[in-house]
Design an enzyme around this catalytic site. Sequence first.
Site, PDB file in Angstrom:
ATOM      1  N   ALA A 112      -5.975  20.254  25.856  1.00 37.65           N
ATOM      2  CA  ALA A 112      -4.644  20.392  25.256  1.00 37.65           C
ATOM      3  C   ALA A 112      -3.422  19.730  26.575  1.00 37.65           C
ATOM      4  O   ALA A 112      -3.675  20.046  28.132  1.00 37.65           O
ATOM      5  CB  ALA A 112      -4.496  22.305  26.720  1.00 37.65           C
ATOM      6  N   PRO A 113      -2.773  18.924  26.420  1.00 35.29           N
ATOM      7  CA  PRO A 113      -2.892  17.081  26.425  1.00 35.29           C
ATOM      8  C   PRO A 113      -1.092  17.394  27.430  1.00 35.29           C
ATOM      9  O   PRO A 113      -0.028  17.155  27.257  1.00 35.29           O
ATOM     10  CB  PRO A 113      -2.334  16.486  25.486  1.00 35.29           C
ATOM     11  CG  PRO A 113      -1.351  17.231  24.449  1.00 35.29           C
ATOM     12  CD  PRO A 113      -2.934  18.710  24.481  1.00 35.29           C
ATOM     13  N   CYS A 114      -1.331  17.977  29.023  1.00 34.34           N
ATOM     14  CA  CYS A 114       0.046  18.416  29.760  1.00 34.34           C
ATOM     15  C   CYS A 114       0.560  17.083  29.631  1.00 34.34           C
ATOM     16  O   CYS A 114       1.446  17.281  30.141  1.00 34.34           O
ATOM     17  CB  CYS A 114      -0.830  19.251  30.641  1.00 34.34           C
ATOM     18  SG  CYS A 114      -2.184  18.679  31.338  1.00 34.34           S
ATOM     19  N   HIS A 115       0.021  16.141  30.269  1.00 35.34           N
ATOM     20  CA  HIS A 115      -0.497  14.713  30.521  1.00 35.34           C
ATOM     21  C   HIS A 115       1.036  14.164  29.571  1.00 35.34           C
ATOM     22  O   HIS A 115       1.534  13.676  29.684  1.00 35.34           O
ATOM     23  CB  HIS A 115      -1.412  13.726  30.657  1.00 35.34           C
ATOM     24  CG  HIS A 115      -1.896  13.659  28.938  1.00 35.34           C
ATOM     25  ND1 HIS A 115      -2.921  14.185  28.785  1.00 35.34           N
ATOM     26  CD2 HIS A 115      -2.157  12.487  27.915  1.00 35.34           C
ATOM     27  CE1 HIS A 115      -3.671  14.342  27.507  1.00 35.34           C
ATOM     28  NE2 HIS A 115      -3.190  12.873  27.424  1.00 35.34           N
TER      29      HIS A 115
END
Length: 162
Positions: A128-131
């Site tokens: 879950a690409p919070c980056h």
Amino acid sequence: MQLVYMYMDSPVGTLKLVAHDHALVAVMWDNEDHKRVRLAALLENTQHLMLLKAKQQLQQYFAGQRQQFDLPLDFQGTDFQQQVWQALLTIPYGETRSYKDIALQVGNEKAVRAVGAANGKNPISIIAPCHRVIGSGGALVGFAGGLDKKQILLNLEQSKSA
């Protein structure tokens, strides 16, 4: 439901993968603050099918061979956090969004700080690409794994999507 975990080495350090029989529950950093993601008791299991599948897909991602993950995910959080984490899953590989973009996507443009807080509690980092969420001015801000690791992930994606 019993939670199991295993560690894997990666270009951004050692990751702790956590799952149950039906889904991945967390991808945590080696320097993880235990208060950021609260989990029930864990049992180490390096042969658990869900963990092995997650490890394989993460290895493919780091090798530049995977741009989208195909894993069942079990997010544990408030309704608002869940909305934010679902919004993260819609950010395309190699692209970024601002906290304000995510606030608009979840239907509350004034919730920029709340989006930042929810993003910071994302239990399933990388997948879950919070980056991919950055400050409005394009600055790298806030990342549980550290800003250096956020930059590594963004560089990896931008080099493979070009």
